[in-house]
Design a protein around this motif. Sequence first.
Motif, PDB file in Angstrom:
ATOM      1  N   GLN A   1     -12.387  61.487 -36.864  1.00  0.00           N
ATOM      2  CA  GLN A   1     -11.180  62.197 -37.277  1.00  0.00           C
ATOM      3  C   GLN A   1     -10.314  61.330 -38.188  1.00  0.00           C
ATOM      4  O   GLN A   1      -9.724  61.824 -39.166  1.00  0.00           O
ATOM      5  CB  GLN A   1     -10.377  62.644 -36.051  1.00  0.00           C
ATOM      6  N   GLY A   2     -10.216  60.037 -37.859  1.00  0.00           N
ATOM      7  CA  GLY A   2      -9.402  59.133 -38.670  1.00  0.00           C
ATOM      8  C   GLY A   2      -9.954  58.957 -40.068  1.00  0.00           C
ATOM      9  O   GLY A   2      -9.201  59.000 -41.061  1.00  0.00           O
ATOM     10  N   ILE A   3     -11.270  58.772 -40.174  1.00  0.00           N
ATOM     11  CA  ILE A   3     -11.870  58.609 -41.495  1.00  0.00           C
ATOM     12  C   ILE A   3     -11.813  59.914 -42.281  1.00  0.00           C
ATOM     13  O   ILE A   3     -11.606  59.911 -43.506  1.00  0.00           O
ATOM     14  CB  ILE A   3     -13.322  58.098 -41.358  1.00  0.00           C
ATOM     15  N   ALA A   4     -11.980  61.043 -41.603  1.00  0.00           N
ATOM     16  CA  ALA A   4     -11.863  62.338 -42.286  1.00  0.00           C
ATOM     17  C   ALA A   4     -10.462  62.502 -42.867  1.00  0.00           C
ATOM     18  O   ALA A   4     -10.292  62.993 -43.997  1.00  0.00           O
ATOM     19  CB  ALA A   4     -12.182  63.473 -41.315  1.00  0.00           C
ATOM     20  N   LYS A   5      -9.457  62.087 -42.100  1.00  0.00           N
ATOM     21  CA  LYS A   5      -8.080  62.138 -42.598  1.00  0.00           C
ATOM     22  C   LYS A   5      -7.914  61.230 -43.805  1.00  0.00           C
ATOM     23  O   LYS A   5      -7.271  61.597 -44.802  1.00  0.00           O
ATOM     24  CB  LYS A   5      -7.119  61.721 -41.477  1.00  0.00           C
ATOM     25  N   PHE A   6      -8.519  60.051 -43.738  1.00  0.00           N
ATOM     26  CA  PHE A   6      -8.462  59.103 -44.841  1.00  0.00           C
ATOM     27  C   PHE A   6      -9.122  59.699 -46.092  1.00  0.00           C
ATOM     28  O   PHE A   6      -8.619  59.561 -47.212  1.00  0.00           O
ATOM     29  CB  PHE A   6      -9.163  57.811 -44.424  1.00  0.00           C
ATOM     30  N   ILE A   7     -10.254  60.379 -45.904  1.00  0.00           N
ATOM     31  CA  ILE A   7     -10.947  61.002 -47.033  1.00  0.00           C
ATOM     32  C   ILE A   7     -10.055  62.036 -47.713  1.00  0.00           C
ATOM     33  O   ILE A   7      -9.998  62.119 -48.943  1.00  0.00           O
ATOM     34  CB  ILE A   7     -12.265  61.656 -46.552  1.00  0.00           C
ATOM     35  N   ARG A   8      -9.330  62.804 -46.910  1.00  0.00           N
ATOM     36  CA  ARG A   8      -8.451  63.829 -47.496  1.00  0.00           C
ATOM     37  C   ARG A   8      -7.258  63.205 -48.203  1.00  0.00           C
ATOM     38  O   ARG A   8      -6.650  63.831 -49.074  1.00  0.00           O
ATOM     39  CB  ARG A   8      -7.989  64.803 -46.402  1.00  0.00           C
ATOM     40  N   VAL A   9      -6.928  61.962 -47.841  1.00  0.00           N
ATOM     41  CA  VAL A   9      -5.856  61.247 -48.540  1.00  0.00           C
ATOM     42  C   VAL A   9      -6.336  60.825 -49.920  1.00  0.00           C
ATOM     43  O   VAL A   9      -5.634  60.996 -50.925  1.00  0.00           O
ATOM     44  CB  VAL A   9      -5.395  60.017 -47.726  1.00  0.00           C
ATOM     45  N   VAL A  10      -7.549  60.244 -49.987  1.00  0.00           N
ATOM     46  CA  VAL A  10      -8.048  59.742 -51.267  1.00  0.00           C
ATOM     47  C   VAL A  10      -8.663  60.860 -52.119  1.00  0.00           C
ATOM     48  O   VAL A  10      -8.823  60.706 -53.335  1.00  0.00           O
ATOM     49  CB  VAL A  10      -9.085  58.615 -51.057  1.00  0.00           C
TER      50      VAL A  10
ATOM     51  N   PRO B   1      -7.666  64.691 -52.171  1.00  0.00           N
ATOM     52  CA  PRO B   1      -6.875  65.813 -51.654  1.00  0.00           C
ATOM     53  C   PRO B   1      -7.563  67.173 -51.760  1.00  0.00           C
ATOM     54  O   PRO B   1      -7.204  68.096 -51.030  1.00  0.00           O
ATOM     55  CB  PRO B   1      -5.608  65.783 -52.525  1.00  0.00           C
ATOM     56  N   GLU B   2      -8.554  67.295 -52.630  1.00  0.00           N
ATOM     57  CA  GLU B   2      -9.234  68.574 -52.784  1.00  0.00           C
ATOM     58  C   GLU B   2     -10.347  68.783 -51.756  1.00  0.00           C
ATOM     59  O   GLU B   2     -10.927  69.869 -51.681  1.00  0.00           O
ATOM     60  CB  GLU B   2      -9.816  68.687 -54.199  1.00  0.00           C
ATOM     61  N   CYS B   3     -10.617  67.765 -50.992  1.00  0.00           N
ATOM     62  CA  CYS B   3     -11.686  67.856 -49.994  1.00  0.00           C
ATOM     63  C   CYS B   3     -11.259  68.755 -48.829  1.00  0.00           C
ATOM     64  O   CYS B   3     -10.186  68.587 -48.264  1.00  0.00           O
ATOM     65  CB  CYS B   3     -12.036  66.465 -49.470  1.00  0.00           C
ATOM     66  N   LYS B   4     -12.101  69.707 -48.458  1.00  0.00           N
ATOM     67  CA  LYS B   4     -11.817  70.607 -47.348  1.00  0.00           C
ATOM     68  C   LYS B   4     -12.023  69.881 -46.014  1.00  0.00           C
ATOM     69  O   LYS B   4     -12.835  68.951 -45.932  1.00  0.00           O
ATOM     70  CB  LYS B   4     -12.728  71.837 -47.409  1.00  0.00           C
ATOM     71  N   PRO B   5     -11.310  70.298 -44.957  1.00  0.00           N
ATOM     72  CA  PRO B   5     -11.435  69.634 -43.651  1.00  0.00           C
ATOM     73  C   PRO B   5     -12.872  69.527 -43.144  1.00  0.00           C
ATOM     74  O   PRO B   5     -13.293  68.456 -42.677  1.00  0.00           O
ATOM     75  CB  PRO B   5     -10.577  70.517 -42.735  1.00  0.00           C
ATOM     76  N   ALA B   6     -13.639  70.615 -43.236  1.00  0.00           N
ATOM     77  CA  ALA B   6     -15.014  70.579 -42.741  1.00  0.00           C
ATOM     78  C   ALA B   6     -15.850  69.575 -43.527  1.00  0.00           C
ATOM     79  O   ALA B   6     -16.644  68.809 -42.961  1.00  0.00           O
ATOM     80  CB  ALA B   6     -15.648  71.969 -42.822  1.00  0.00           C
ATOM     81  N   ASP B   7     -15.662  69.555 -44.844  1.00  0.00           N
ATOM     82  CA  ASP B   7     -16.410  68.622 -45.690  1.00  0.00           C
ATOM     83  C   ASP B   7     -15.995  67.186 -45.392  1.00  0.00           C
ATOM     84  O   ASP B   7     -16.828  66.269 -45.402  1.00  0.00           O
ATOM     85  CB  ASP B   7     -16.175  68.952 -47.159  1.00  0.00           C
ATOM     86  N   SER B   8     -14.713  66.969 -45.138  1.00  0.00           N
ATOM     87  CA  SER B   8     -14.248  65.613 -44.837  1.00  0.00           C
ATOM     88  C   SER B   8     -14.885  65.086 -43.559  1.00  0.00           C
ATOM     89  O   SER B   8     -15.204  63.897 -43.448  1.00  0.00           O
ATOM     90  CB  SER B   8     -12.716  65.572 -44.728  1.00  0.00           C
ATOM     91  N   LEU B   9     -15.077  65.956 -42.571  1.00  0.00           N
ATOM     92  CA  LEU B   9     -15.723  65.548 -41.318  1.00  0.00           C
ATOM     93  C   LEU B   9     -17.201  65.231 -41.554  1.00  0.00           C
ATOM     94  O   LEU B   9     -17.740  64.286 -40.963  1.00  0.00           O
ATOM     95  CB  LEU B   9     -15.580  66.649 -40.265  1.00  0.00           C
ATOM     96  N   HIS B  10     -17.853  66.009 -42.423  1.00  0.00           N
ATOM     97  CA  HIS B  10     -19.247  65.715 -42.749  1.00  0.00           C
ATOM     98  C   HIS B  10     -19.359  64.371 -43.458  1.00  0.00           C
ATOM     99  O   HIS B  10     -20.233  63.557 -43.144  1.00  0.00           O
ATOM    100  CB  HIS B  10     -19.828  66.823 -43.643  1.00  0.00           C
ATOM    101  N   ARG B  11     -18.483  64.144 -44.420  1.00  0.00           N
ATOM    102  CA  ARG B  11     -18.499  62.867 -45.145  1.00  0.00           C
ATOM    103  C   ARG B  11     -18.207  61.709 -44.202  1.00  0.00           C
ATOM    104  O   ARG B  11     -18.838  60.647 -44.278  1.00  0.00           O
ATOM    105  CB  ARG B  11     -17.464  62.884 -46.269  1.00  0.00           C
TER     106      ARG B  11
ATOM    107  N   VAL C   1     -19.769  57.249 -53.510  1.00  0.00           N
ATOM    108  CA  VAL C   1     -20.404  58.554 -53.700  1.00  0.00           C
ATOM    109  C   VAL C   1     -19.994  59.517 -52.593  1.00  0.00           C
ATOM    110  O   VAL C   1     -19.669  60.681 -52.834  1.00  0.00           O
ATOM    111  CB  VAL C   1     -21.938  58.407 -53.739  1.00  0.00           C
ATOM    112  N   ILE C   2     -20.003  59.009 -51.349  1.00  0.00           N
ATOM    113  CA  ILE C   2     -19.673  59.875 -50.213  1.00  0.00           C
ATOM    114  C   ILE C   2     -18.168  60.079 -50.073  1.00  0.00           C
ATOM    115  O   ILE C   2     -17.686  61.205 -49.937  1.00  0.00           O
ATOM    116  CB  ILE C   2     -20.232  59.280 -48.905  1.00  0.00           C
ATOM    117  N   LEU C   3     -17.441  58.981 -50.138  1.00  0.00           N
ATOM    118  CA  LEU C   3     -16.002  59.035 -49.877  1.00  0.00           C
ATOM    119  C   LEU C   3     -15.222  59.661 -51.013  1.00  0.00           C
ATOM    120  O   LEU C   3     -14.316  60.471 -50.780  1.00  0.00           O
ATOM    121  CB  LEU C   3     -15.493  57.612 -49.613  1.00  0.00           C
ATOM    122  N   LEU C   4     -15.583  59.318 -52.250  1.00  0.00           N
ATOM    123  CA  LEU C   4     -14.805  59.774 -53.391  1.00  0.00           C
ATOM    124  C   LEU C   4     -15.517  60.894 -54.155  1.00  0.00           C
ATOM    125  O   LEU C   4     -15.152  61.200 -55.291  1.00  0.00           O
ATOM    126  CB  LEU C   4     -14.544  58.601 -54.342  1.00  0.00           C
ATOM    127  N   GLY C   5     -16.518  61.472 -53.541  1.00  0.00           N
ATOM    128  CA  GLY C   5     -17.191  62.590 -54.190  1.00  0.00           C
ATOM    129  C   GLY C   5     -17.933  62.182 -55.437  1.00  0.00           C
ATOM    130  O   GLY C   5     -18.083  62.977 -56.378  1.00  0.00           O
TER     131      GLY C   5
END
Length: 227
Positions: free
Chosen positions: A156-165, A167-177, A215-219
Amino acid sequence: MKQDTEQPVGRKRGAAKESPPEPERNLRAQGQRTRSAIIDVAKALLLESGSLEFTLREVALRAGISISNLQYYFPTRLAVLRAVVEPVIEAYLAELRKTLDVDAPPRVMVDVLVDRALEDARDAERSALWWHFVSLAAIDAECSQLLDDWYEEVTQGIAKFIRVVDPECKPADSLHRATLLIAMADGLGYQLGAGRRKRSYTRGLDAKFRAAVDVILLGGAHRNADD
């Protein structure tokens, strides 16, 4: 280690603001020393003998105390194990929380977490402790639940971090990443950590790991000092 059979004396109602008497302060200090000594013994046992010999009886024997005295501080094997492994996990979680709270460019935030992942992967003691804990989780329901709880918070923490870096990443995708990043970091620990014979092809792996994280974190965004 000297056996400690005494228990802390409870305070009387209304005395919360008063300093405890000297004998009580000494007793509490002795209790903390005993607890710390038990953790040190348990940690050494886990690193030396692995999870199969990690029992309350063996910890008590090596600590030079009775099982009943050990259980005053740690009622179960899981309680001892948690006291040994939890500082490793909490150190990472604290780093993650700190990174999320800092108002810094995404590139800086990413590099901080990647640096920590590489540091953990190469730390022989941390790697060994984690491997032994995971092996216990495979056969112990309580350890399995504790492991799952930790992974849940990290994911959950890393998914939140992904959405910070991103912002266009969807919650479900952030959890997968986040799940992929954690799996990759775990795998890196198996490749570089304790007990793994080092191969020449691991040289230069850091740069590949960083590129894969991007690639994973920043798309797939290219590294940019101005990000």
